[in-house]
Design an enzyme around this catalytic site. Structure first.
Site, short mmCIF file in Angstrom:
data_model
loop_
_atom_site.label_atom_id
_atom_site.label_comp_id
_atom_site.label_asym_id
_atom_site.label_seq_id
_atom_site.Cartn_x
_atom_site.Cartn_y
_atom_site.Cartn_z
N HIS A 155 0.75 -1.03 0.02
CA HIS A 155 -0.11 0.02 0.05
C HIS A 155 0.83 1.31 -0.02
O HIS A 155 1.87 1.48 0.77
CB HIS A 155 -0.94 0.13 1.18
N GLU A 158 1.91 3.36 3.13
CA GLU A 158 2.41 2.90 4.26
C GLU A 158 3.85 2.60 4.10
O GLU A 158 4.54 1.64 4.13
CB GLU A 158 1.63 1.28 4.36
N HIS A 284 2.55 -4.15 6.62
CA HIS A 284 1.42 -3.13 6.27
C HIS A 284 1.69 -2.08 7.43
O HIS A 284 2.24 -2.32 8.58
CB HIS A 284 0.32 -3.68 6.30
N GLU A 354 0.65 -5.32 11.01
CA GLU A 354 0.14 -3.88 10.93
C GLU A 354 1.14 -3.14 11.77
O GLU A 354 0.90 -3.47 13.06
CB GLU A 354 -1.44 -3.66 11.17
O1 0X9 Z 1 -6.92 -4.15 4.43
C1 0X9 Z 1 -5.87 -4.61 4.28
O2 0X9 Z 1 -5.39 -4.96 3.11
C2 0X9 Z 1 -4.72 -4.52 5.45
N1 0X9 Z 1 -5.11 -3.38 6.27
S1 0X9 Z 1 -4.30 -1.89 5.81
O3 0X9 Z 1 -4.70 -1.01 6.62
N2 0X9 Z 1 -2.72 -2.15 5.59
O4 0X9 Z 1 -4.91 -1.70 4.55
C3 0X9 Z 1 -5.29 -5.57 6.35
C4 0X9 Z 1 -5.50 -6.96 5.77
C5 0X9 Z 1 -5.65 -8.02 6.63
N3 0X9 Z 1 -6.38 -9.08 5.86
C6 0X9 Z 1 -7.82 -9.28 5.85
N4 0X9 Z 1 -8.53 -8.77 6.77
N5 0X9 Z 1 -8.09 -10.23 4.92
ZN ZN Z 2 -1.66 -1.99 4.08
#
Ligand code: 0X9
Ligand code: ZN
Length: 407
Positions: A155, A158, A284, A354
């Protein structure tokens, strides 16, 4: 001539010879449409430097005059100035932009060429190389050793997730050279892959023109004036399910199909070419979490031992970085993320971290400031070494065998 008169005289002389019309020497990066060699030749004839060629466009760098010529030909799809502003704001100068990162990785792998190599695993939408640094004491037969892969920067905003992989490359290479016995044993017996920045286009876009844009996705032209596919919704396991958008303008746009993007394809090909990989960690930001599959469904992993390995490792790593270990879908359901695919398709033990901070208002958590970089790198060092250590057989963490590589 007396020095008192010489200096003013020199200044007057210099001023007299300074050209009055100050030419604009701004260089521009351009994505220029070109599907054949004739068009590419026309483009080159304007004087620009073409630094990468793709099927239907080239990436070129040129001045304002050259840009104007290409614009008049109707060929410029994207352009931005390569000024000093094409960088992190001064207060965040410690972060690496794409060029700084590339230079640093090249320097490190050149200096430590006996145990590392740098390889492009594919190109981004805009033609930037996606770099992987491979570290092993036995590069010649690295594919016979247990392997682990760390990656960052899926991302764009990030940026902290890129600084950790860069640092671990530097740490492993320099500590090996310093004779650190634990690092020497780890590196000599493992094949370590580190891909610091998957979404290079997005990261560069996020810092272009001197201010952060809170950009998340890649920079694919997805039509109707929208840009970007969410690379963490584009992987092919459970793709098309809940928690990913079908709308190109959405920040969680999943793309037209699974693996539609060159960046996610590069990771897919890379993983599939390295069957020795047993553990994957994708960095992330932010929230201070250690996540493991599944993310596309609420069910937990059905294979009891796999579930137990993920849980045990996540808990152990949490003792070092203080993050909260949990299944991804505890956070929210999202389909098409990296780790559901790497575990679901390839049975690789897979984690998403994260990173810091824990919470923040709006998008400020993505921009915690350069001051936090060293402490976040330090608190996540032990988890990284632990994953390298157990990549020979992650199931050792539940079968009770202790670490075999610790001093
Ligand atoms: O939403 C995402 O891609 C991730 N969080 S972020 O804030 N870095 O964008 C988390 C991904 C975790 N995976 C799932 N929840 N499937
Ligand atoms: Zn992310």
């Amino acid at each position: 001539m007396n020095i008192r008169y010489a200096l003013p005289a020199l200044c007057v002389a210099l001023l007299a010879f300074t050209p009055v019309d100050k030419k604009d020497d701004t260089q521009y990066w351009m994505k220029v449409r070109a599907t054949d060699k004739f068009t590419r030749t026309q483009i080159a004839n304007t004087g620009v430097v073409i630094d990468s060629v793709r099927e239907d466009f080239v990436a070129a760098v040129g001045n304002a005059e050259e840009k104007a010529q290409l614009e008049a030909m109707g060929l410029v799809e994207v352009s931005f100035p390569l000024t000093a502003e094409m960088d992190f704001p001064a207060k965040d100068a410690a972060f690496h932009n794409y060029d700084e990162m590339t230079t640093k990785l090249r320097d490190l792998t050149t200096r430590h060429s006996g145990i590392s190599r740098m390889q492009s695993i594919g190109k981004t939408v805009e033609g930037r190389d996606i770099w992987n640094v491979e570290i092993s004491g036995n590069l010649a037969q690295a594919e016979t050793l247990p392997a682990v892969v760390f990656m960052g920067g899926h991302h764009a905003r990030e940026h902290l997730s890129v600084e950790l992989p860069i640092y671990y490359i530097e740490y492993l290479l320099t500590e090996y050279a310093n004779g650190n016995p634990r690092i020497k044993r780890l590196v000599d017996s493992r094949d370590i892959h580190i891909i610091p920045l998957v979404n290079a286009d997005g990261a560069e876009y996020d810092i272009s023109n001197g201010s952060y844009k809170a950009w998340r996705k890649n920079r694919a032209n997805v039509g109707r004036g929208s840009y970007g596919v969410d690379l963490n919704r584009n992987y092919g396991f459970g793709w098309g399910g809940a928690g990913a958008s079908t709308s190109p303008s959405s920040d969680t746009y999943r793309g037209p199909q699974a693996f539609s993007e060159p960046e996610s394809i590069a990771i897919k090909n890379f993983i599939e070419q390295h069957e020795n990989i047993t553990i994957l960690l994708s960095f992330h930001t932010f929230s201070e979490l250690i996540l493991y599959p599944w993310g596309h469904i609420y069910d937990s992993i059905a294979v009891a031992r796999d579930k137990q390995v993920h849980e045990t490792m996540a808990k152990k790593m949490a003792t070092w970085n203080g993050y909260t270990p949990q299944q991804s879908s505890e956070l929210y359901i999202a389909s098409g993320d990296t780790t559901d695919w790497s575990y679901g398709e390839h049975k690789i033990i897979s984690f998403t971290f994260e990173l810091d901070p824990k919470d923040a208002w709006g998008t400020s958590g993505f921009y915690p400031g350069a001051d936090v970089i060293p402490q976040v790198q330090q608190k996540n060092l032990e988890p990284i070494l632990y994953l390298i250590e157990y990549s020979d057989n992650p199931y050792r963490v539940i079968d009770g065998d202790g670490p075999i590589l610790k001093p």
